[in-house]
Each structure stands twice: as structure tokens, then as C-alpha cells.
Motif scaffolding. Structure first.
Motif, PDB file in Angstrom:
ATOM      1  N   GLY A 390      -3.365  19.555 -31.708  1.00 53.07           N
ATOM      2  CA  GLY A 390      -3.955  20.880 -31.784  1.00 53.07           C
ATOM      3  C   GLY A 390      -3.524  21.565 -33.062  1.00 53.07           C
ATOM      4  N   LYS A 391      -4.081  22.727 -33.308  1.00 52.19           N
ATOM      5  CA  LYS A 391      -3.724  23.491 -34.505  1.00 52.19           C
ATOM      6  C   LYS A 391      -2.314  24.038 -34.412  1.00 52.19           C
ATOM      7  CE  LYS A 391      -7.423  23.093 -37.006  1.00 52.19           C
ATOM      8  NZ  LYS A 391      -7.362  22.373 -38.318  1.00 52.19           N
ATOM      9  N   THR A 392      -1.803  24.210 -33.194  1.00 55.07           N
ATOM     10  CA  THR A 392      -0.453  24.723 -32.982  1.00 55.07           C
ATOM     11  C   THR A 392       0.333  23.746 -32.118  1.00 55.07           C
ATOM     12  OG1 THR A 392      -0.995  25.911 -30.934  1.00 55.07           O
ATOM     13  CG2 THR A 392      -1.380  27.071 -33.028  1.00 55.07           C
ATOM     14  N   VAL A 393       1.645  23.934 -32.084  1.00 55.61           N
ATOM     15  CA  VAL A 393       2.487  23.104 -31.229  1.00 55.61           C
ATOM     16  C   VAL A 393       2.100  23.298 -29.768  1.00 55.61           C
ATOM     17  CG1 VAL A 393       4.855  22.599 -30.511  1.00 55.61           C
ATOM     18  CG2 VAL A 393       4.384  23.202 -32.901  1.00 55.61           C
ATOM     19  N   GLN A 394       1.841  24.528 -29.378  1.00 57.58           N
ATOM     20  CA  GLN A 394       1.481  24.806 -27.983  1.00 57.58           C
ATOM     21  C   GLN A 394       0.204  24.070 -27.583  1.00 57.58           C
ATOM     22  OE1 GLN A 394       2.365  29.079 -26.537  1.00 57.58           O
ATOM     23  NE2 GLN A 394       2.096  29.322 -28.750  1.00 57.58           N
ATOM     24  N   GLU A 395      -0.786  24.076 -28.467  1.00 57.79           N
ATOM     25  CA  GLU A 395      -2.036  23.388 -28.158  1.00 57.79           C
ATOM     26  C   GLU A 395      -1.804  21.885 -28.019  1.00 57.79           C
ATOM     27  OE1 GLU A 395      -4.914  24.311 -31.135  1.00 57.79           O
ATOM     28  OE2 GLU A 395      -5.062  26.425 -30.595  1.00 57.79           O
ATOM     29  N   ALA A 396      -0.993  21.316 -28.917  1.00 52.37           N
ATOM     30  CA  ALA A 396      -0.704  19.881 -28.852  1.00 52.37           C
ATOM     31  C   ALA A 396       0.051  19.540 -27.573  1.00 52.37           C
ATOM     32  CB  ALA A 396       0.095  19.456 -30.077  1.00 52.37           C
ATOM     33  N   ASN A 397       1.039  20.360 -27.224  1.00 51.53           N
ATOM     34  CA  ASN A 397       1.792  20.139 -25.990  1.00 51.53           C
ATOM     35  C   ASN A 397       0.871  20.156 -24.775  1.00 51.53           C
ATOM     36  OD1 ASN A 397       4.052  20.226 -27.632  1.00 51.53           O
ATOM     37  ND2 ASN A 397       4.781  22.196 -26.879  1.00 51.53           N
ATOM     38  N   ALA A 398       0.019  21.190 -24.707  1.00 59.51           N
ATOM     39  CA  ALA A 398      -0.859  21.358 -23.547  1.00 59.51           C
ATOM     40  C   ALA A 398      -1.804  20.169 -23.407  1.00 59.51           C
ATOM     41  CB  ALA A 398      -1.643  22.661 -23.673  1.00 59.51           C
ATOM     42  N   GLN A 399      -2.350  19.691 -24.523  1.00 60.44           N
ATOM     43  CA  GLN A 399      -3.281  18.567 -24.448  1.00 60.44           C
ATOM     44  C   GLN A 399      -2.573  17.292 -24.021  1.00 60.44           C
ATOM     45  OE1 GLN A 399      -5.437  16.253 -27.806  1.00 60.44           O
ATOM     46  NE2 GLN A 399      -6.835  17.929 -27.285  1.00 60.44           N
ATOM     47  N   ALA A 400      -1.363  17.049 -24.538  1.00 56.20           N
ATOM     48  CA  ALA A 400      -0.626  15.846 -24.151  1.00 56.20           C
ATOM     49  C   ALA A 400      -0.364  15.814 -22.651  1.00 56.20           C
ATOM     50  CB  ALA A 400       0.689  15.768 -24.928  1.00 56.20           C
ATOM     51  N   TYR A 401       0.055  16.934 -22.092  1.00 57.78           N
ATOM     52  CA  TYR A 401       0.369  16.950 -20.666  1.00 57.78           C
ATOM     53  C   TYR A 401      -0.885  16.973 -19.800  1.00 57.78           C
ATOM     54  CZ  TYR A 401       5.308  17.091 -21.545  1.00 57.78           C
ATOM     55  OH  TYR A 401       6.569  16.738 -21.936  1.00 57.78           O
ATOM     56  N   ALA A 402      -1.994  17.502 -20.320  1.00 58.55           N
ATOM     57  CA  ALA A 402      -3.261  17.387 -19.597  1.00 58.55           C
ATOM     58  C   ALA A 402      -3.686  15.927 -19.500  1.00 58.55           C
ATOM     59  CB  ALA A 402      -4.346  18.214 -20.300  1.00 58.55           C
ATOM     60  N   HIS A 403      -3.484  15.181 -20.577  1.00 65.87           N
ATOM     61  CA  HIS A 403      -3.775  13.747 -20.546  1.00 65.87           C
ATOM     62  C   HIS A 403      -2.854  13.034 -19.559  1.00 65.87           C
ATOM     63  CE1 HIS A 403      -6.522  14.383 -23.707  1.00 65.87           C
ATOM     64  NE2 HIS A 403      -5.753  14.134 -24.745  1.00 65.87           N
ATOM     65  N   LEU A 404      -1.585  13.400 -19.548  1.00 67.35           N
ATOM     66  CA  LEU A 404      -0.629  12.749 -18.653  1.00 67.35           C
ATOM     67  C   LEU A 404      -0.985  12.953 -17.184  1.00 67.35           C
ATOM     68  CD1 LEU A 404       2.779  13.367 -20.421  1.00 67.35           C
ATOM     69  CD2 LEU A 404       2.007  11.178 -19.521  1.00 67.35           C
ATOM     70  N   ASP A 405      -1.597  14.093 -16.872  1.00 63.99           N
ATOM     71  CA  ASP A 405      -2.002  14.367 -15.485  1.00 63.99           C
ATOM     72  C   ASP A 405      -3.035  13.359 -14.985  1.00 63.99           C
ATOM     73  OD1 ASP A 405      -0.311  16.514 -15.209  1.00 63.99           O
ATOM     74  OD2 ASP A 405      -1.816  18.027 -15.703  1.00 63.99           O
ATOM     75  N   ARG A 406      -3.731  12.684 -15.902  1.00 65.57           N
ATOM     76  CA  ARG A 406      -4.752  11.702 -15.520  1.00 65.57           C
ATOM     77  C   ARG A 406      -4.152  10.321 -15.277  1.00 65.57           C
ATOM     78  NH1 ARG A 406      -7.227  14.604 -19.975  1.00 65.57           N
ATOM     79  NH2 ARG A 406      -8.930  15.911 -19.204  1.00 65.57           N
ATOM     80  N   LEU A 407      -2.903  10.151 -15.653  1.00 65.60           N
ATOM     81  CA  LEU A 407      -2.272   8.835 -15.574  1.00 65.60           C
ATOM     82  C   LEU A 407      -1.561   8.671 -14.231  1.00 65.60           C
ATOM     83  CD1 LEU A 407      -2.129   6.569 -17.731  1.00 65.60           C
ATOM     84  CD2 LEU A 407       0.189   7.349 -18.243  1.00 65.60           C
ATOM     85  N   GLU A 408      -1.721   7.500 -13.633  1.00 68.99           N
ATOM     86  CA  GLU A 408      -1.077   7.218 -12.350  1.00 68.99           C
ATOM     87  C   GLU A 408      -0.552   5.788 -12.348  1.00 68.99           C
ATOM     88  OE1 GLU A 408      -2.326   6.624  -7.658  1.00 68.99           O
ATOM     89  OE2 GLU A 408      -3.605   7.846  -8.954  1.00 68.99           O
ATOM     90  N   ILE A 409       0.738   5.649 -12.033  1.00 66.81           N
ATOM     91  CA  ILE A 409       1.370   4.326 -11.969  1.00 66.81           C
ATOM     92  C   ILE A 409       2.260   4.302 -10.726  1.00 66.81           C
ATOM     93  CG2 ILE A 409       2.781   2.630 -13.193  1.00 66.81           C
ATOM     94  CD1 ILE A 409       2.300   4.246 -15.759  1.00 66.81           C
ATOM     95  N   PRO A 410       2.111   3.316  -9.853  1.00 62.29           N
ATOM     96  CA  PRO A 410       3.063   3.193  -8.739  1.00 62.29           C
ATOM     97  C   PRO A 410       4.481   2.973  -9.281  1.00 62.29           C
ATOM     98  CG  PRO A 410       1.139   1.780  -8.416  1.00 62.29           C
ATOM     99  CD  PRO A 410       1.072   2.288  -9.823  1.00 62.29           C
ATOM    100  N   ASN A 411       5.473   3.169  -8.403  1.00 56.21           N
ATOM    101  CA  ASN A 411       6.875   2.919  -8.751  1.00 56.21           C
ATOM    102  C   ASN A 411       7.468   4.019  -9.606  1.00 56.21           C
ATOM    103  OD1 ASN A 411       9.234   1.371  -8.521  1.00 56.21           O
ATOM    104  ND2 ASN A 411       8.923   0.473 -10.534  1.00 56.21           N
ATOM    105  N   SER A 412       7.048   5.260  -9.385  1.00 56.52           N
ATOM    106  CA  SER A 412       7.716   6.432  -9.951  1.00 56.52           C
ATOM    107  C   SER A 412       7.842   6.403 -11.464  1.00 56.52           C
ATOM    108  CB  SER A 412       9.119   6.597  -9.339  1.00 56.52           C
ATOM    109  OG  SER A 412       9.053   6.675  -7.943  1.00 56.52           O
ATOM    110  N   PRO A 413       6.738   6.545 -12.184  1.00 54.65           N
ATOM    111  CA  PRO A 413       6.836   6.619 -13.646  1.00 54.65           C
ATOM    112  C   PRO A 413       7.667   7.823 -14.067  1.00 54.65           C
ATOM    113  CG  PRO A 413       4.651   7.295 -12.910  1.00 54.65           C
ATOM    114  CD  PRO A 413       5.347   6.715 -11.718  1.00 54.65           C
ATOM    115  N   MET A 414       8.364   7.685 -15.180  1.00 54.94           N
ATOM    116  CA  MET A 414       9.264   8.731 -15.663  1.00 54.94           C
ATOM    117  C   MET A 414       8.808   9.216 -17.032  1.00 54.94           C
ATOM    118  SD  MET A 414      13.012   7.149 -14.668  1.00 54.94           S
ATOM    119  CE  MET A 414      12.883   5.838 -15.881  1.00 54.94           C
TER     120      MET A 414
END
Length: 441
Positions: A390-414
Motif C-alpha cells: 500500500g501507499k502507507t505502512v498501515q495499508e500494507a499491514n491491513a492488506q497482508a493480514y486480509a490475505h492471511l485470513d483467507r489461508l487455512e492449514i490444519p495443525n495450528s499454523p503460526m
């Protein structure tokens, strides 16, 4: 273009897939484990070869991402004119031999920290008794065992404990290590891509690492759990820490990435810590989301003295996704192999960076039915890096964690849930010093 990946650290899967999508031919030579077994990483996704030497003449571009293996052997190919993009033996010495690295910095006019080198734990213990201050221990040799000798103490007492612990566990195998005085400040790094004729314009890369396992910089040191990255056209940090080294690097024939980590206190005093004379991990994966155009053509051009490097004027935040028992990796590899990775295909390809994965069948849901499907399976504890920009750190952070919300792995990913947050305070403290002017929180 035909590209050979001499993948010493088994980190180039993401880059290999990007090159394949761009239409290049790719062969990957992964590093065998200690028993000589080839890693499953990349199975079914890339063409893998057993001996990189047999494919050197085939390649139009040879990418070497690590400086801990094959360096002396590769020098023969460098001198013969092979199109190798990556660290040289001389650069490896700057990083792995920390005393030499400090000497290089000093000769180039860079500020350096005092340091004391030890060849035995006994020497270090005797020194600590005579100088009971707060010290930071770092490896200064080439062996893998040296990596165990890293520790940032709180006082002389816990430093002495660690020395005795290393002694009892026989962690010290003869590799030298150093003490540096603890320096309170902000750690930031600046790197740049070197071509044949010098640093590539537009390639200054300022970045903030997050090294601890847990949020708030708590827990064991993992190397990196995430990083915030920005390419800038002008960098005061680069002017101080990298530009003075450019002529020496050109004489060395160094082509590739070089980075200097530095501590900066509130008065602006800089204390460089160390060189990284190779791509960083996960830095290189995160950098990919900021690179424009063909992922590899600019590398081939730089080897011929042309600069076609282009990067987005944005911030990128990257988060490392792991499985137990990372970062210790003491459990048998089978315990972290074969877990399905769901949701990766819902993340933009530029922001999902697979590391220890392979293609394989797993159970999935399609139209409400349970079916067998082909997808990604894990092959180790270091699964992937997920980035956002993103243009700012906040925008980049928000997008990264929005992407992470789509990821699912059994066995407790960290993964850490606070990557990038500390950068707000860092920018507020560094800007009055005339640093990181190209950043926006």
C-alpha cells in the motif's frame, strides 16, 4: 530465457514459479539434507535437477541465493564468464567473518562498533569476569554450529549463563564468535542491488525486521517472522552505509543484493551491525511484490551493465507462516509434511510466496461435496510468506493480514499478528534525524 536456480537454502520456489509464469524455462537444483536426501519442496511444481554443475552451460541466467555453500567452487564459473546472479566468495567473507566485515566498514569510512573476538568459550568467560557489562554475542565463523552462539544479554549474569550452557551442550565446535557492547536504539537495514557497473538506480531498499517468534518481540529469535519493506530513490542510510562500498564491490565483481543492518539512537548515532551479502529471507519474497515487469530480465540486464530495474513506490509488509515445531525443527520432518494448504489460490499470486510446499492430492469441498482435489501440501515447518502492499505502512499491514485470513492449514499454523505495528514509533523517531523520509505511516 533459461534460468538455473542453485537453491542452496531451498528458498527459491516462489521466485521460480514467478519466472515460470513469465514464460521462462526453469530448473531448480535444491540442497540435499544432511543424510543426502533431496527435499520434497517444489515436487510437482518445478523441474528439479540433482547436480547444478551439469546444467550451467544450459542456463542463460544462474541465480544463487545463499553464500554458505559452493562459493569457492562457483568462483571458477564467475571467472569463466558464466551469467551468475548472486553472492561472491569475497562478499560471503564480509558477512560470515564478522571481524573482516568490521574491518571493511572501517576502511570505507563507516562508523563501526567495538568488538572482541574469541576462539574458545573459556576466553569469553574470562573476559566477561573482567568486563561485567551488557554484551551481545554473535557468530564470526563459517560453520553451522556458529549460528548457535547468538545472544543479546540483559546483563553479565545471563551472558555468563549462556556461555556455560553452550559449553555444557557442546554447542561450540571451534568457530570463533564475538562480543559487541549492547547499543540501545532502533534497528533498521538498507540494501541495494548491485549490477556490473554499480548500484542500480531506484534499488535502495529500507526495511524493518521482526525477529522474535511472538508479538511484541517476545520469545526466541527466529531470524525473521516478518518484515516491512520500501524501495526509495534517495536514502540517507544508503549514502552513509552503502555508497562508500560501491567502488570496492565493482572491483570484486559483486553482482546481486547487499544489505547493512544498523542501530540508530535518538541522537542519530549509527552503529552498523553486519552485512548481508545475499538476498534476505523473507525479504526477497516480500521484495517480489514490489518489483515491476519481468521477474528476472532485469537481473540478466544488470549482468551486462544495463539498468532496467523498476519497483513500485509502495510499502510491502510480509508475514511468515509456519507450523510446529518451528523455529527449533527438532521433530522428524514427516510431522510437518503433507498438511493441505487451503485458500492460497484466493490470494493474489504476487502476495502468496510458497516456501516449503509441494503439489499433491488432499480433501476439499466443491459445491457442498467432499472430494479429492489437487493442491498444495506442506513439506516442512516454514510454509509460506504472505505479503500486502500500500501507499502507507498501515495499508500494507491491513492488506497482508486480509490475505492471511483467507489461508487455512490444519495443525495450528503460526504467525505473528503485529508485523509492522512497531514501525509507527520508529518512523516518528527517525524522521527528525533526516532518515526514512520516503515513508508514510
Amino acid at each position: 530465457m533459461k534460468i538455473l536456480m542453485v537453491d542452496v537454502g531451498n528458498n527459491l520456489l516462489d521466485f521460480s514459479l514467478q519466472c515460470l509464469r513469465a514464460g521462462h524455462g526453469v530448473r531448480v537444483a535444491p540442497t540435499p539434507d544432511k543424510e543426502g536426501n533431496r527435499p520434497k519442496m517444489g515436487n510437482g511444481l518445478v523441474e528439479k535437477v540433482s547436480d547444478w554443475r551439469q546444467h550451467m552451460k544450459w542456463a542463460d541466467l544462474i541465480v544463487v541465493p545463499d553464500n554458505t555453500k559452493y562459493m569457492r567452487e562457483l568462483e571458477t564459473f564467475h571467472k569463466a564468464g558464466y551469467p551468475i546472479w548472486g553472492p561472491r566468495a569475497g562478499g560471503a567473507d564480509w558477512e560470515l567473518n564478522r571481524m573482516l566485515g568490521q574491518e571493511v566498514m572501517s576502511k570505507a569510512g563507516l562508523p563501526v562498533m567495538d568488538c572482541v573476538e574469541f576462539k574458545t568459550v573459556k576466553q569469553a568467560k574470562e573476559f566477561l569476569v573482567a568486563n561485567p557489562d551488557r554484551w551481545v554475542s554473535k557468530p564470526a565463523g563459517y560453520g553451522d554450529t556458529a549460528k548457535a552462539l547468538s545472544y543479546v544479554s540483559k546483563s553479565a549474569r545471563d551472558m555468563m549463563f549462556m556461555l556455560e550452557r553452550w559449553e555444557s551442550e557442546k554447542a561450540f565446535k571451534g568457530d570463533p564468535f564475538i562480543f559487541q557492547p549492547f547499543f540501545k536504539g532502533i534497528e533498521v537495514a538498507v540494501g541495494g542491488w548491485m549490477g556490473r557497473n554499480g548500484f542500480l538506480e531506484g534499488s535502495w531498499c529500507e526495511n524493518f525486521e521482526h525477529k522474535k517468534l511472538m508479538g511484541g518481540e517476545v520469545g526466541v529469535n527466529t531470524g525473521e517472522m516478518g518484515t516491512v519493506v520500501k524501495y526509495v530513490k534517495e536514502s540517507t542510510l544508503a549514502n552513509v552505509l552503502l555508497k562508500p562500498l560501491e567502488a570496492t564491490l565493482i572491483r570484486m565483481g559483486y553482482v546481486g543484493y547487499i544489505d547493512v543492518a544498523v542501530m540508530i539512537n535518538d541522537k542519530g548515532k549509527m552503529c552498523p551491525l553486519e552485512f548481508t551479502c545475499r538476498p534476505g529471507w523473507p525479504l526477497f519474497q516480500i521484495q517480489q511484490t514490489l518489483h515491476k515487469g519481468d521477474p528476472a530480465q532485469w537481473m540478466a540486464d544488470a549482468l551486462e551493465g544495463r539498468n532496467t530495474f523498476e519497483a513500485r513506490d509502495e510499502v510491502a509488509t510480509g508475514v511468515v507462516v509456519t507450523l510446529p515445531d518451528f523455529p527449533f525443527n527438532k521433530a522428524p520432518l514427516e510431522r510437518s509434511t503433507g498438511f493441505p494448504v487451503y485458500g492460497w489460490d484466493k490470494i493474489p499470486k504476487d502476495d502468496f510466496h510458497p516456501v516449503e510446499v509441494m503439489a499433491g492430492d488432499h480433501w476439499d469441498m466443491q459445491d457442498g461435496e467432499l472430494v479429492k482435489s489437487n493442491g498444495l501440501l506442506t513439506t516442512g515447518t516454514y510454509v509460506a510468506v504472505v505479503s500486502g502492499r500500500g501507499k502507507t505502512v498501515q495499508e500494507a499491514n491491513a492488506q497482508a493480514y486480509a490475505h492471511l485470513d483467507r489461508l487455512e492449514i490444519p495443525n495450528s499454523p503460526m504467525y505473528r499478528t503485529d508485523i509492522g505495528q512497531k514501525v509507527e514509533g520508529y518512523l516518528k523517531r527517525l524522521r527528525p534525524l533526516g532518515l526514512v523520509d520516503g515513508w508514510r505511516w
